[in-house]
Motif scaffolding. Sequence first.
Motif, PDB file in Angstrom:
ATOM      1  N   GLU A   1       0.826  -1.216   0.000  1.00 32.30           N
ATOM      2  CA  GLU A   1       0.000   0.000   0.000  1.00 32.30           C
ATOM      3  C   GLU A   1       0.860   1.266   0.000  1.00 32.30           C
ATOM      4  O   GLU A   1       0.573   2.217  -0.724  1.00 32.30           O
ATOM      5  CB  GLU A   1      -0.944   0.010   1.205  1.00 32.30           C
ATOM      6  CG  GLU A   1      -2.152  -0.866   1.047  1.00 32.30           C
ATOM      7  CD  GLU A   1      -3.023  -0.460  -0.119  1.00 32.30           C
ATOM      8  OE1 GLU A   1      -3.335   0.739  -0.263  1.00 32.30           O
ATOM      9  OE2 GLU A   1      -3.373  -1.357  -0.907  1.00 32.30           O
ATOM     10  N   ASN A   2       1.906   1.270   0.816  1.00 31.77           N
ATOM     11  CA  ASN A   2       2.792   2.431   0.873  1.00 31.77           C
ATOM     12  C   ASN A   2       3.503   2.648  -0.461  1.00 31.77           C
ATOM     13  O   ASN A   2       3.664   3.785  -0.905  1.00 31.77           O
ATOM     14  CB  ASN A   2       3.815   2.288   1.997  1.00 31.77           C
ATOM     15  CG  ASN A   2       3.188   2.437   3.359  1.00 31.77           C
ATOM     16  OD1 ASN A   2       2.100   2.983   3.509  1.00 31.77           O
ATOM     17  ND2 ASN A   2       3.857   1.920   4.378  1.00 31.77           N
TER      18      ASN A   2
ATOM     19  N   LYS B   1       1.027   4.090  -2.927  1.00 29.48           N
ATOM     20  CA  LYS B   1       0.784   5.496  -2.617  1.00 29.48           C
ATOM     21  C   LYS B   1       1.966   6.359  -3.043  1.00 29.48           C
ATOM     22  O   LYS B   1       1.786   7.422  -3.626  1.00 29.48           O
ATOM     23  CB  LYS B   1       0.503   5.684  -1.129  1.00 29.48           C
ATOM     24  CG  LYS B   1       0.168   7.125  -0.762  1.00 29.48           C
ATOM     25  CD  LYS B   1      -0.341   7.232   0.640  1.00 29.48           C
ATOM     26  CE  LYS B   1      -0.644   8.621   1.103  1.00 29.48           C
ATOM     27  NZ  LYS B   1      -0.528   9.717   0.191  1.00 29.48           N
TER      28      LYS B   1
ATOM     29  N   SER C   1       1.887   6.586  -6.822  1.00 32.93           N
ATOM     30  CA  SER C   1       0.735   7.395  -7.225  1.00 32.93           C
ATOM     31  C   SER C   1       0.990   8.877  -6.959  1.00 32.93           C
ATOM     32  O   SER C   1       0.705   9.727  -7.808  1.00 32.93           O
ATOM     33  CB  SER C   1      -0.509   6.933  -6.468  1.00 32.93           C
ATOM     34  OG  SER C   1      -1.600   7.742  -6.780  1.00 32.93           O
ATOM     35  N   ASP C   2       1.541   9.181  -5.792  1.00 28.95           N
ATOM     36  CA  ASP C   2       1.869  10.570  -5.469  1.00 28.95           C
ATOM     37  C   ASP C   2       2.927  11.113  -6.423  1.00 28.95           C
ATOM     38  O   ASP C   2       2.864  12.268  -6.847  1.00 28.95           O
ATOM     39  CB  ASP C   2       2.354  10.701  -4.028  1.00 28.95           C
ATOM     40  CG  ASP C   2       1.255  10.440  -3.009  1.00 28.95           C
ATOM     41  OD1 ASP C   2       0.069  10.395  -3.405  1.00 28.95           O
ATOM     42  OD2 ASP C   2       1.581  10.255  -1.819  1.00 28.95           O
TER      43      ASP C   2
END
Length: 102
Positions: A13-14, A17, A20-21
């Motif tokens: 998940e990290n 993210k 994606s960021d």
Amino acid sequence: MTRPLTSRERTVENRRKFYSDGETAAIQSRGEGKGAAENWLRRLRKELVLEERVGRGDVWDGFALVCRLFLAALQQRAKGDPTIWNDTLRYAHEVTTRHPPM
């Protein structure tokens, strides 16, 4: 009530993210197409190096072939024949829809 994420799930998940960021920031600074492309190239370069480190050096041959395919598609489209371009984009869309990169 949902269970807490395992450390492996948290890591995935990290990572998602983070990427994606990074893509969002690249798009905001360079525009939709160019920013996204530069983000994916940066991620791909990292993966290519990691693949080579674990002994799968043939990844460079595959990348070179994909680049040649893309160049041939662009050149044919410039000549007025968009067939290879359209087929390449359609295939790429199908594959990434079925198997999205992590």
